[in-house]
Design a protein around this motif. Structure first.
Motif, PDB file in Angstrom:
ATOM      1  N   THR A 140       0.826  -1.189   0.000  1.00 56.56           N
ATOM      2  CA  THR A 140       0.000   0.000   0.000  1.00 56.56           C
ATOM      3  C   THR A 140       0.867   1.247   0.000  1.00 56.56           C
ATOM      4  N   HIS A 143      -3.232   7.045  -0.635  1.00 52.90           N
ATOM      5  CA  HIS A 143      -4.288   6.722  -1.611  1.00 52.90           C
ATOM      6  C   HIS A 143      -4.095   7.454  -2.936  1.00 52.90           C
ATOM      7  N   LEU A 146      -1.685   5.192  -5.189  1.00 54.31           N
ATOM      8  CA  LEU A 146      -1.950   3.781  -5.456  1.00 54.31           C
ATOM      9  C   LEU A 146      -1.891   3.452  -6.943  1.00 54.31           C
ATOM     10  N   ASP A 158      -5.654  -0.958  -1.086  1.00 52.90           N
ATOM     11  CA  ASP A 158      -6.117   0.234  -0.381  1.00 52.90           C
ATOM     12  C   ASP A 158      -6.442  -0.136   1.061  1.00 52.90           C
ATOM     13  N   SER A 171       0.017   3.117   4.722  1.00 52.63           N
ATOM     14  CA  SER A 171      -0.535   3.997   3.695  1.00 52.63           C
ATOM     15  C   SER A 171      -0.090   5.454   3.810  1.00 52.63           C
TER      16      SER A 171
END
Length: 223
Positions: A140, A143, A146, A158, A171
């Protein structure tokens, strides 16, 4: 004793590095020294400029895969990717410049060494992906990154933390806290992780993703 080496490079994100640094260091405090944490660089001891203007941190040693039990790579601070060619101050460009250092070779040695775990926060997984070190593996990142991760051949997930055995990725920036606590639980047990969690007054969020268990059925819960 578990030696954790947190890697600094020019343009790194300070919180990506310092959040897990403090969590892991607290784990060492609660265990009478079972964890030792170092700030390192591919070049050795030096002042390493972060991506936040005049803020820098001191790397006290060189990244040594033969000596470390955990190697953690942070992300970078810069302009966010916008689908166009990256500018010199964009996060992809800053991360890409690490490919011109010894860092990719040292990270490959880290992944090749049995018993050593490589962890990343935010764009740190992109450093591994750009170097071609985690193709086909689940990982990951932030976001917003990605798609770039997937374009590099990585199985982009995610999730806040992804555990793929010797590769554990987290993340976004604050997930460095969650990553540190998870690594403490995984390596030293839940009592140590819980003590540090209480000290920091931070509860981990989300489910750690692993490639195990029953397959999910899309639409199974639709109403």
């Amino acid at each position: 004793m578990m030696l954790a080496q947190i890697v600094l490079f020019d343009g790194f994100d300070p919180l990506d590095a310092l959040a897990p640094y403090e969590v892991l260091s607290a784990g060492g405090m609660f265990t009478g020294g079972a964890v030792e944490v170092e700030l390192v660089s591919a070049e050795g001891a030096r002042q390493v400029p972060s991506g936040l203007g005049s803020l820098s941190l001191a790397a006290t040693a060189r990244l040594e895969p033969r000596r470390a039990d955990l190697v953690l790579v942070p992300g970078a601070v810069g302009r966010l990717p916008d689908g166009e060619e990256p500018t010199e101050d964009s996060i992809p460009a800053i991360l890409g410049r690490t490919l011109g250092t010894e860092l990719p070779l040292l990270l490959k040695q880290s992944l090749d060494r049995p018993g050593l775990t490589v962890a990343t926060v935010c764009g740190g997984s992109m450093v591994l992906a750009m170097a071609g070190l985690i193709e086909g593996r689940p990982a990951t990142s932030h976001h917003l990154g990605l798609d770039l991760l997937a374009a590099s051949g990585v199985r982009a997930i995610d999730a806040r933390v992804v555990d793929d055995g010797d590769l554990v990725t987290a993340s976004s920036v604050t997930s460095g806290l969650d990553l540190g606590l998870y690594l403490l639980e995984r390596e030293l047990g839940p009592r140590v992780a819980h003590a540090v969690e209480r000290l920091f007054a931070h509860e981990r969020r989300g489910t750690v993703w692993r490639d195990t268990g029953a397959e999910t059925k899309v639409g199974a819960l639709a109403r």
